[in-house]
Design an enzyme around this catalytic site. Structure first.
Site, PDB file in Angstrom:
ATOM      1  N   GLY A 107       0.414  -1.547  -0.233  1.00  0.00           N
ATOM      2  CA  GLY A 107      -0.057  -0.316   0.103  1.00  0.00           C
ATOM      3  C   GLY A 107       0.848   1.166   0.024  1.00  0.00           C
ATOM      4  N   LYS A 117       7.779   2.475  -4.354  1.00  0.00           N
ATOM      5  CA  LYS A 117       8.258   0.829  -4.775  1.00  0.00           C
ATOM      6  C   LYS A 117       9.548   1.168  -5.617  1.00  0.00           C
ATOM      7  CE  LYS A 117       3.531   0.464  -4.932  1.00  0.00           C
ATOM      8  NZ  LYS A 117       3.273  -0.246  -3.874  1.00  0.00           N
ATOM      9  N   HIS A 142      13.946  14.686   0.236  1.00  0.00           N
ATOM     10  CA  HIS A 142      13.005  15.148   1.543  1.00  0.00           C
ATOM     11  C   HIS A 142      13.960  14.749   1.855  1.00  0.00           C
ATOM     12  CE1 HIS A 142       9.794  16.989  -0.775  1.00  0.00           C
ATOM     13  NE2 HIS A 142       9.394  15.150  -1.319  1.00  0.00           N
ATOM     14  N   ASP A 156      11.223  17.343  -9.907  1.00  0.00           N
ATOM     15  CA  ASP A 156      10.214  16.966  -9.006  1.00  0.00           C
ATOM     16  C   ASP A 156       8.574  17.469  -8.469  1.00  0.00           C
ATOM     17  OD1 ASP A 156      10.465  14.117  -6.831  1.00  0.00           O
ATOM     18  OD2 ASP A 156       8.959  15.058  -5.930  1.00  0.00           O
ATOM     19  N   HIS A 195       7.607  17.814  -6.477  1.00  0.00           N
ATOM     20  CA  HIS A 195       7.399  18.236  -4.317  1.00  0.00           C
ATOM     21  C   HIS A 195       8.868  19.352  -4.467  1.00  0.00           C
ATOM     22  CE1 HIS A 195       5.243  14.560  -4.555  1.00  0.00           C
ATOM     23  NE2 HIS A 195       4.513  14.945  -3.593  1.00  0.00           N
ATOM     24  N   ASP A 211       7.246  12.278 -11.150  1.00  0.00           N
ATOM     25  CA  ASP A 211       6.101  12.067 -10.224  1.00  0.00           C
ATOM     26  C   ASP A 211       5.355  13.817 -10.702  1.00  0.00           C
ATOM     27  OD1 ASP A 211       7.433  13.692  -8.430  1.00  0.00           O
ATOM     28  OD2 ASP A 211       6.729  13.718  -6.936  1.00  0.00           O
TER      29      ASP A 211
HETATM   30  F1  V1D Z   1      -0.905   7.384   0.216  1.00  0.00           F
HETATM   31  C1  V1D Z   1       0.035   7.369   0.900  1.00  0.00           C
HETATM   32  C2  V1D Z   1       0.121   5.812   0.887  1.00  0.00           C
HETATM   33  C3  V1D Z   1       0.553   5.485   2.308  1.00  0.00           C
HETATM   34  C4  V1D Z   1       2.138   6.633   2.598  1.00  0.00           C
HETATM   35  C5  V1D Z   1       2.348   7.743   2.565  1.00  0.00           C
HETATM   36  C6  V1D Z   1       1.308   7.924   1.246  1.00  0.00           C
HETATM   37  C7  V1D Z   1       1.151   9.216   0.968  1.00  0.00           C
HETATM   38  C8  V1D Z   1       0.971  10.479  -0.321  1.00  0.00           C
HETATM   39  N1  V1D Z   1       1.628  11.210  -0.148  1.00  0.00           N
HETATM   40  N2  V1D Z   1       2.371  10.485   1.366  1.00  0.00           N
HETATM   41  C9  V1D Z   1       1.895  11.011   1.315  1.00  0.00           C
HETATM   42  C10 V1D Z   1       2.954  12.654   1.462  1.00  0.00           C
HETATM   43  N3  V1D Z   1       2.860  12.646   2.615  1.00  0.00           N
HETATM   44  C11 V1D Z   1       2.279  13.254   3.513  1.00  0.00           C
HETATM   45  C12 V1D Z   1       2.192  13.674   4.846  1.00  0.00           C
HETATM   46  C13 V1D Z   1       1.331  13.217   6.102  1.00  0.00           C
HETATM   47  N4  V1D Z   1       0.340  13.919   6.177  1.00  0.00           N
HETATM   48  C14 V1D Z   1       0.249  14.183   7.548  1.00  0.00           C
HETATM   49  C15 V1D Z   1       1.953  14.236   5.438  1.00  0.00           C
HETATM   50  O1  V1D Z   1       0.733  14.518   2.609  1.00  0.00           O
HETATM   51  C16 V1D Z   1       4.334  12.293   0.841  1.00  0.00           C
HETATM   52  C17 V1D Z   1       4.922  12.682  -0.085  1.00  0.00           C
HETATM   53  C18 V1D Z   1       6.314  11.967  -0.082  1.00  0.00           C
HETATM   54  C19 V1D Z   1       6.862  13.038  -1.620  1.00  0.00           C
HETATM   55  C20 V1D Z   1       7.874  12.302  -2.677  1.00  0.00           C
HETATM   56  C21 V1D Z   1       8.974  12.436  -3.075  1.00  0.00           C
HETATM   57  O2  V1D Z   1       7.947  12.300  -4.692  1.00  0.00           O
HETATM   58  O3  V1D Z   1       8.952  14.414  -3.044  1.00  0.00           O
HETATM   59  C22 V1D Z   1       9.809  11.581  -3.399  1.00  0.00           C
HETATM   60  N5  V1D Z   1      10.859  12.349  -4.279  1.00  0.00           N
HETATM   61  O4  V1D Z   1      12.281  11.764  -4.158  1.00  0.00           O
HETATM   62  C23 V1D Z   1      12.336  10.407  -3.684  1.00  0.00           C
HETATM   63  C24 V1D Z   1      10.786  10.464  -3.209  1.00  0.00           C
HETATM   64 CA    CA Z   2      10.669  20.559  -7.211  1.00  0.00          CA
END
Ligand code: V1D
Ligand code: CA
Length: 575
Positions: free
Chosen positions: A22, A26, A136, A171, A173, A259
């Site tokens: 989930g 990946k 990050h 990216d 983000h 992304d």
């Molecule tokens: F959808 C999910 C399911 C399971 C675990 C996590 C997620 C998920 C989706 N989006 N987590 C997020 C983002 N986190 C939040 C926090 C949770 N809060 C309470 C806020 O929104 C994190 C997104 C990370 C993106 C990483 C990246 O794409 O920038 C990356 N770049 O290099 C590696 C990764």
């Molecule tokens: Ca960026």
């Protein structure tokens, strides 16, 4: 377009790690990418390498020892206890303590450091590590699926040879971890293009421009949903051109998080594969040493398509490859069209709708017009100190006022250090591999050269006089910082922390370490041991104790020396 020497880092183990059911991240996507790269016959056209895995010592050049030690030891079973119920190191569901997390990080970081070395040695014009780009990760904490910041470690490696490095982040983000790491430095310019507004990590406004010497050297391009190829290009190219003109970087690191592609599971942009790759093509055209890293990207087949295509762009063969996919192990995933393409969708581009794109572009260009052009290391005070110290990465509270205990310890360490200074007559040939020392991480080329004798590193034997301890003893020993006496470290696992994560088998080749007896770290505060080392360095008047001290008393010599002697930054893989 002329050919480029391309180094491609890939470790076949990387695809086997999983963040858990989930979770959107990946690692398998790197394997699928590699399979496409292989199927297109690109391996024969570049130098394919498996990087040496990054060691805890190398990781500690940015991250705290405590955090690296945590990553080395945490397991899914111990995570709750070791994170103090999810309040330290790993917070929330984004960064699970998955099986093998440390090895995964060491592969990702090893690749980016290896890529940087291929560039600085001149062996490659472009180096690729799709397992990197984890932008990050913070000094003492994981964030947004990232644990170890391979990008910061790679840039630190570049700064050993180059005066200025440009970091670009496409990216979806914000590249917060890298921006934060170099926020006060004018030697690294960071430029992130990202979705801004109710979106992770919530940072990256155009008011965030850097601080102190680094003011103006952090550029942020906040964007809205639905940006298309055309809009993206209309902001990417002028902003980056202006940066190149004023900052004149010696090397560029491009984080290619995918992304930002249309249809990404977490992203909200509308870039096609070609629109994304246009950034790579534009950077390649500049003829500046270039590192391409991965990053986010959650629609696996599109990530693989895009990174495979961008590998072709690095090689300059993108116009020659057949966009109908060749047969590959994952062929059926790419149906129904089986094409090397990511198409745009019909989402609205909110950036043009309200004219915000133009305003954002103008504001970024305005920031760049006010920048002092190309700061050079010759013009500023290039310290004979560790690069980490120079960039403010020395361990915490270095500037905190000293107390009496600190002063006493400082005096004592100076005394012990003097005892350890090599006899000036020590000749290099008589020194064992233990006495071969890496330079202290100082950034200027001239400093690196000063430390070489006939092309080899000059010896700075760190061993205490043999009269101080038995060199034939097979027991592991450490010297007490307080008493100056050596003491045996029992082999039992509960004493493992005395080796500070250093493989005991290699510990004898690591040098000049000072450790406090058990309990003193706690007494002095969490990072007090390393803080004191850093402060001692200052006090020691710039003696080259700094490199080791700023790394918390550890030396990463062994690895670098090995890489140098082997003239290799990784193993050549059979294609
Ligand atoms: F959808 C999910 C399911 C399971 C675990 C996590 C997620 C998920 C989706 N989006 N987590 C997020 C983002 N986190 C939040 C926090 C949770 N809060 C309470 C806020 O929104 C994190 C997104 C990370 C993106 C990483 C990246 O794409 O920038 C990356 N770049 O290099 C590696 C990764
Ligand atoms: Ca960026």
């Amino acid at each position: 377009m002329s050919k480029r020497k391309v180094a491609y880092f890939y470790d076949s183990d990387v695809g086997a790690y999983t963040y858990g059911l989930g979770h959107p991240m990946k690692p398998h996507r790197i394997r699928v990418t590699h399979d496409l790269v292989t199927a297109y016959g690109m391996l024969d056209k570049m130098h394919v390498l498996r990087a040496k895995r990054a060691t805890p010592e190398v990781m500690s050049s940015f991250h705290t020892d405590e955090y690296v030690h945590f990553l080395q030891n945490v397991t899914p079973e111990t995570a709750e206890r070791m994170t103090f119920h999810g309040t330290r190191f790993l917070v929330g569901e984004d960064n699970p303590a998955f099986e093998g997390v440390f090895e995964f990080c060491s592969i990702s970081a090893g690749g980016s450091i290896g890529a940087a070395r291929k560039i600085t040695s001149g062996a490659a014009d472009i180096a690729i590590n799709w397992a990197g780009g984890l932008h990050h990760a913070k000094k003492r904490e994981a964030s947004g699926f990232c644990y170890i910041n391979d990008i910061v470690l790679g840039i630190l490696e570049l700064l050993r040879s180059y005066p200025r490095v440009l970091y670009i982040d496409i990216d979806c983000h914000h590249g917060d971890g890298v921006e934060e790491a170099f926020y006060t430095s004018n030697r690294v310019m960071t430029c992130s293009f990202h979705k801004f507004g109710e979106y992770f990590p919530g940072t990256g406004t155009q008011e965030d421009r850097g601080r102190g010497k680094g003011k103006g050297y952090a550029v942020n391009v906040p964007l809205k949903d639905g940006i298309t190829d055309e809009s993206y290009k209309s902001v990417f190219q002028p902003v980056i051109s202006k940066i190149l003109e004023t900052f004149r970087p010696s090397a560029v690191v491009l984080q290619c998080g995918s992304d930002s592609l249309a249809g990404d599971k977490l992203g909200c942009f509308n870039l096609t594969m070609k629109g994304h790759a246009a950034c790579v093509q534009f950077m390649r055209k500049q003829n500046i040493p270039l590192i391409l890293l991965g990053g986010g990207g959650y629609t696996v087949k599109n990530v693989a398509r895009t990174w495979a295509f961008e590998t072709a762009c690095a090689l300059g063969i993108e116009d020659d490859i057949d966009l109908n996919l060749p047969w590959n192990q994952y062929f059926e995933w790419f149906g129904p069209r089986y094409r090397l393409e990511v198409a745009e969708n019909n989402m609205e581009d909110l950036n043009v709708k309200d004219g915000s794109l133009e305003r954002v572009r103008e504001k970024a260009l305005e920031q760049l017009r006010n920048l002092i052009p190309a700061p050079s290391v010759q013009m500023q005070d290039v310290p004979r100190e560790s690069l980490q110290h120079h960039l403010g990465f020395s361990k915490d509270d270095e500037t905190a006022p000293r107390d009496e205990l600190d002063e006493e310890l400082a005096k004592h360490v100076r005394y012990v250090y003097n005892l350890q200074e090599p006899d000036s007559t020590t000749d290099e040939s008589s020194s064992s591999s233990e006495s071969e020392s890496e330079d202290d991480g100082t950034s200027s080329i001239s400093w690196r050269m000063q430390n070489r004798v006939n092309g080899r590193r000059a010896s700075r034997s760190p061993m205490p006089p043999t009269s101080n301890r038995s060199r034939t003893s097979s027991k592991k020993q450490r010297m007490s910082l307080l008493t100056g006496q050596y003491f045996d470290i029992p082999e039992e696992p509960e004493y493992a922390h005395y080796t500070c994560g250093i493989d005991p088998a290699r510990a004898s080749s690591q040098k000049r370490r000072f450790f406090l007896p058990e309990g003193w770290d706690e007494y002095l505060g969490v990072d007090a041991t390393v803080d004191m080392h850093s402060r001692l360095f200052n006090e020691y008047g710039g003696h080259d104790l700094g490199g080791v001290m700023a790394r918390g008393g550890r030396s990463n010599d062994g690895d670098l020396e090995e890489a140098e002697e082997e003239e290799e930054d990784g193993m050549v893989l059979d294609s």
